[in-house]
Design a protein around this motif. Structure first.
Motif, mmCIF file in Angstrom:
data_model
loop_
_atom_site.group_PDB
_atom_site.id
_atom_site.type_symbol
_atom_site.label_atom_id
_atom_site.label_comp_id
_atom_site.label_asym_id
_atom_site.label_seq_id
_atom_site.Cartn_x
_atom_site.Cartn_y
_atom_site.Cartn_z
ATOM 1 N N THR A 155 1.701 6.043 3.353
ATOM 2 C CA THR A 155 2.516 6.211 4.542
ATOM 3 C C THR A 155 3.928 6.626 4.144
ATOM 4 O O THR A 155 4.508 6.134 3.162
ATOM 5 C CB THR A 155 2.547 4.902 5.361
ATOM 6 N N LYS A 159 2.624 13.571 5.444
ATOM 7 C CA LYS A 159 1.351 14.173 5.898
ATOM 8 C C LYS A 159 1.521 14.840 7.253
ATOM 9 O O LYS A 159 1.134 15.996 7.440
ATOM 10 C CB LYS A 159 0.263 13.089 5.972
ATOM 11 N N GLY A 315 -1.446 6.839 6.970
ATOM 12 C CA GLY A 315 -1.138 6.532 5.578
ATOM 13 C C GLY A 315 -1.629 5.166 5.138
ATOM 14 O O GLY A 315 -1.592 4.192 5.895
#
Length: 930
Positions: A155, A159, A315
């Protein structure tokens, strides 16, 4: 921020855009602003890209191509917190893009080295990331392959930034989703191609539609044939321009679940999945389907259906670092469990394990085609530089290493565009019908015009001819009258002159001179009269010649009239030919509609053949598609055929199927009666068939058709319907037994005889119909079919006789009917029953044994049975029959019949009978009776 809030702080009730939460596609035309998408119309291949390895490019055949999962690593730059906290520490990773190697430091003097397909430093632009990671996959999707782009990482490592950034403030910051749709929309043709998208999130093992958050319990459906995964409840929106797609992404991103953690102020708490469905027509590649009835070629368009899946995974995180608690802690557990399930599946695929646990999580079920399936997959793993998260970074890198070992088998999905072909054929049919009607109208108008003109000319010619003939007749009559009058006047004048001269000469001369002069005068007058007669003769001949000339003219006029009549006849013949051509064209139109119906009916099977991906099978299915319209496929399995019939029943309708029984095409009638026969095999369909007039149509076919196949299948359908008592009475009331008897008398095929015998056998089991059945020749028809000697036919005959005998026996025992001689014995069936009582075929023998036992119930039948040898068969049945119930019935019958008891006593075997023991040799009946 509350853990229940959506991304950007928008709640589910604050969204003003509403979509229908069903599986039908909704249009994106509500977005009024449409901007022409930019980009080159020619795709370029990228060298050294993630997707450019095994299986790169588009393959034009249907064979599967191996393609490994391509993995790229993207390093996030240090954030403000790491700048302060890790100022005295070096980055835990070192990228070497030139050799595509990555080093992760264990300590200051030791590190591990890994190789990847592509390394993207913290300075790599969004465009560079798209070109090396996503563009090869997008090009494959445009060529007909499925494709997957997925981001995995801890995380807070970027992304969502990599995949879903909209780039509204800075176009250079656009993510993979936006750029991929730009390239797809630039390549497709709006007239022939289509693009649609769905966007949903997997939140705590629940699938929610991001276009319609109220739709939050969507189930996953799997195709049992090929394992394809679909989500019927997700909204599928057509995309026409880039602006509407960006607006949809903004709506979807606003509905994603996010939370504030120690690692990320806006941490995604769900896995977001964007599915882009692309349907493209293959230019210059049509399938030619030849039509036997019209001699024309139908070109079915080929379409390629592909799917691009872009997955933004939530994440992975460690709770002690993220500080998750309460509901956020439960969200973290769900995220880590689904990512763990994904890791297990990739480990199993990398190690070629026999079992891959794809059903452990909805995430792995949704991605089953992306890893180990048929999609081209690119994975981008995102990592951070901080040494505090070395463990998470190492875990992410190992995930990518294992994913690189997964092999996919890429396949193009091509299929016929049946709907487009059907629409084209409908348009062509409408044009042909309109053109034919126009030509027919013009031709009829021309024929009427020519007919009227010819009639006018003929009438005018007849009128002119009559006038001319009348004038000539009057003229010659007048001339003839004038000539006669003139001759009469000349004759009178000469007579008067001659008398006067004779008087004068007699007075002046003497007798000799008077005689001489008189003779001379008479000779002159005779000569003049002869000359006058010759002139009259010439005039008469001239008049006759003129009359002949007029007659010749009359003959010529009649010939001209006959020629005109012949021309009119030819015109009538042309009209009849046109009418015949119209009827032929209408028949061809009906055949074309039947072909379209069957083509749709066989679409699923053809799609399965196309999915197998073999050129030989593709061409074979194309060659056999049209003949299958007129011929039933005998090699289909029972369940498949039943499913096809049920599907046809539901789609076409019973009345439409029954109407085909009256078609003039024999093949269509055969195909239709086979469909009705299969439907009649299901008890639930029988009442519908009878109510729709199917029974009457089947009996009409038996009466009117001479085709052996139609007789066989129609008799089988009637046999199925005859299992119902109400239908039995209807069959008898419509003369069904007479038609079946006539069919049995004319048939030679054993299968036809078996179907007819089965239908009559079912009717024999109705107590109310026995007298009428016998009167209309049903028993004689059964007895006549034994000429075939086929075991199946004989078994049905024996069953019918057993049913008839059972009804007679039941009438005696239950209704108290006075026992008379059996109708079976009166019609002469007893010799055949005795002859086949010990038949080697068990079905025949069993029915015959039952028939003998039931016949023996009536005392009136005993004498005929004793004389016919049936007594000894009853003795054998009571001793040797394999079925105990029949054996007991035979024994009780022998014991209860006084006639049988007397005969057995006469033969001195009463003691053995009472003890249940019988002679072991079969006596000759004629000797015993003597």
């Amino acid at each position: 921020m509350s853990s229940f809030s959506y991304r950007n702080g928008i709640t589910s009730k604050g969204v003003g855009v509403k979509f229908d939460n069903n599986s039908s596609k909704s249009s994106s035309s509500s977005f009024k602003s449409k901007v022409q998408s930019t980009g080159s119309g020619i795709r370029r291949s990228s060298t050294g890209s993630v997707g450019g390895g095994g299986g790169g490019g588009s393959t034009k055949d249907d064979s599967a191509v191996s393609g490994r999962v391509r993995v790229a690593v993207r390093l996030r730059p240090r954030n403000a917190e790491e700048m302060v906290a890790d100022a005295d520490f070096a980055d835990c990773v070192e990228l070497q893009p030139e050799v595509k190697r990555l080093k992760i430091r264990k300590n200051n003097w030791d590190s591990d080295t890994y190789e990847f397909d592509e390394l993207l430093t913290e300075f790599a632009s969004q465009k560079r990331v798209y070109e090396v990671v996503a563009k090869p996959v997008v090009e494959s999707v445009l060529d007909g392959y499925n494709g997957t782009i997925m981001a995995y990482g801890q995380t807070g490592t970027g992304k969502t930034y990599t995949l879903g950034r909209l780039g509204e403030e800075d176009t250079a910051g656009r993510g993979i989703m936006v750029r991929a749709l730009e390239d797809i929309l630039a390549e497709i043709s709006p007239e022939t191609d289509a693009v649609s998208v769905s966007y949903f999130q997997l939140y705590m093992e629940t699938i929610q539609d991001l276009f319609d958050p109220a739709n939050d319990n969507i189930s996953i459906m799997e195709d049992p044939r090929n394992g394809d995964v679909s989500l019927p409840g997700v909204n599928l929106v057509d995309i026409r321009d880039q602006n509407s797609f960006v607006e949809l992404l903004r709506i979807g991103e606003a509905h994603r679940f996010a939370a504030n953690t120690k690692l990320n102020t806006e941490s995604s708490r769900s896995h977001a999945i964007l599915m882009v469905h692309v349907k493209r027509s293959v230019k210059g590649k049509n399938s030619s389907l030849s039509s036997e009835s019209t001699g024309k070629t139908l070109k079915a368009p080929i379409v390629r259906k592909s799917k691009l899946v872009i997955v933004d995974l939530a994440g992975s995180e460690r709770v002690e670092k993220s500080g998750s608690e309460g509901h956020t802690f439960e969200e973290a557990k769900s995220i880590n469990l689904s990512l763990s399930a994904l890791g297990k599946c990739i480990n199993a695929l990398a190690e070629n394990s026999a079992h891959v646990p794809v059903r452990d999580s909805k995430l792995t079920r949704l991605l089953r085609d992306s890893f180990g399936g048929t999609a081209r997959t690119s994975l981008i793993i995102t990592i951070g530089p901080s040494p505090r998260h070395r463990g998470e970074t190492a875990s992410t890198i190992m995930f990518g290493q294992r994913a690189m070992k997964v092999e996919n088998m890429l396949k193009i999905k091509e299929e016929f565009d049946y709907k487009s072909l059907s629409r084209k054929l409908d348009v062509q049919l409408d044009k042909l019908i309109a053109e034919h009607e126009r030509q027919q109208k013009a031709f009829q108008d021309e024929v009427e015009r020519i007919t009227l003109e010819a009639q006018k000319r003929v009438a005018e010619a007849e009128r002119n001819y009559a006038d001319a003939l009348e004038k000539e007749k009057l003229k010659y009559q007048k001339d003839y009258a004038d000539s006669i009058k003139k001759l009469e006047e000349q004759w009178a004048a000469k007579q008067e002159k001659h008398g006067h001269r004779k008087v004068k000469v007699g007075q002046a001369d003497d007798g000799i001179d008077q005689k001489s002069n008189s003779e001379l005068s008479t000779s002159g007058e005779v000569a003049e009269i002869k000359k006058t007669l010759q002139n009259e003769t010439l005039l008469r001949k001239a008049a006759e010649a003129e009359v002949n000339n007029l007659r010749n003219q009359l003959i010529q006029w009649k010939k001209a009239e006959a020629a005109r009549n012949a021309e009119i006849s030819n015109l009538h013949k042309l009209v009849e030919d046109e009418a015949h051509q119209k009827a032929t064209l209408e028949e061809e139109i009906a055949i074309l509609r039947s072909q379209l119906l069957q083509i749709s009916f066989e679409a699923d099977q053809t799609r399965r053949n196309l999915d197998i991906g073999r050129n030989g099978e593709l061409s074979g299915s194309l060659d056999s598609l049209i003949p299958q319209v007129k011929h039933q496929q005998p090699k289909d399995s029972g369940d498949g055929e039943k499913g096809s019939m049920v599907k046809l029943f539901e789609q076409v309708g019973l009345h439409k199927i029954l109407s085909l029984l009256e078609s003039e095409d024999a093949d269509i009638r055969i195909h239709a009666v086979k469909v009705v026969a299969n439907l009649a095999a299901e008890e639930s369909n029988q009442e519908k068939i009878v109510e729709a007039g199917g029974l009457t149509s089947l009996l009409t076919l038996l009466r009117s058709s001479n085709d052996e196949t139609i007789h066989r299948v129609a008799a089988g359908a009637i046999a199925n319907l005859a299992m119902n008592e109400i239908n039995q009475e209807l069959i008898m009331s419509q003369g069904g037994i007479s038609l079946l008897s006539l069919t049995a008398a004319n048939a030679e095929d054993p299968q036809t005889l078996r179907m007819v015998a089965g239908a009559i056998a079912n009717l024999c089991g109705n107590d109310k119909l026995q007298v009428k059945l016998r009167a209309e020749g049903g028993i004689r028809a059964l007895l006549g079919m034994v000429r075939c000697r086929h075991p199946d036919v004989l078994a049905q005959v024996a069953r019918g006789i057993a049913n008839f005998a059972k009804c007679e026996s039941r009438a005696i025992s239950t209704q108290g009917t006075k026992a008379g001689k059996s109708l079976l014995i009166e019609d002469g069936t007893l010799p055949w029953i005795v002859q086949n009582a010990n038949n080697e075929a068990s079905p025949i023998r069993r029915h015959i044994e039952l028939a003998l036992c039931h016949l023996a119930q009536a005392e009136a039948n005993a004498k005929d049975m004793i004389n016919g040898g049936a007594l000894w068969e009853l003795v054998r049945i009571s001793r040797d029959c394999s079925r105990e119930d029949i054996r007991t019935l035979a024994y009780r019958t022998l014991k209860s019949s006084p006639s049988f008891q007397a005969e057995l006593k006469r033969l001195r075997i009463d003691y053995e009978l009472n003890r249940g023991v019988f002679p072991h040799r079969r006596r000759n009946h004629s000797t015993d009776c003597a």
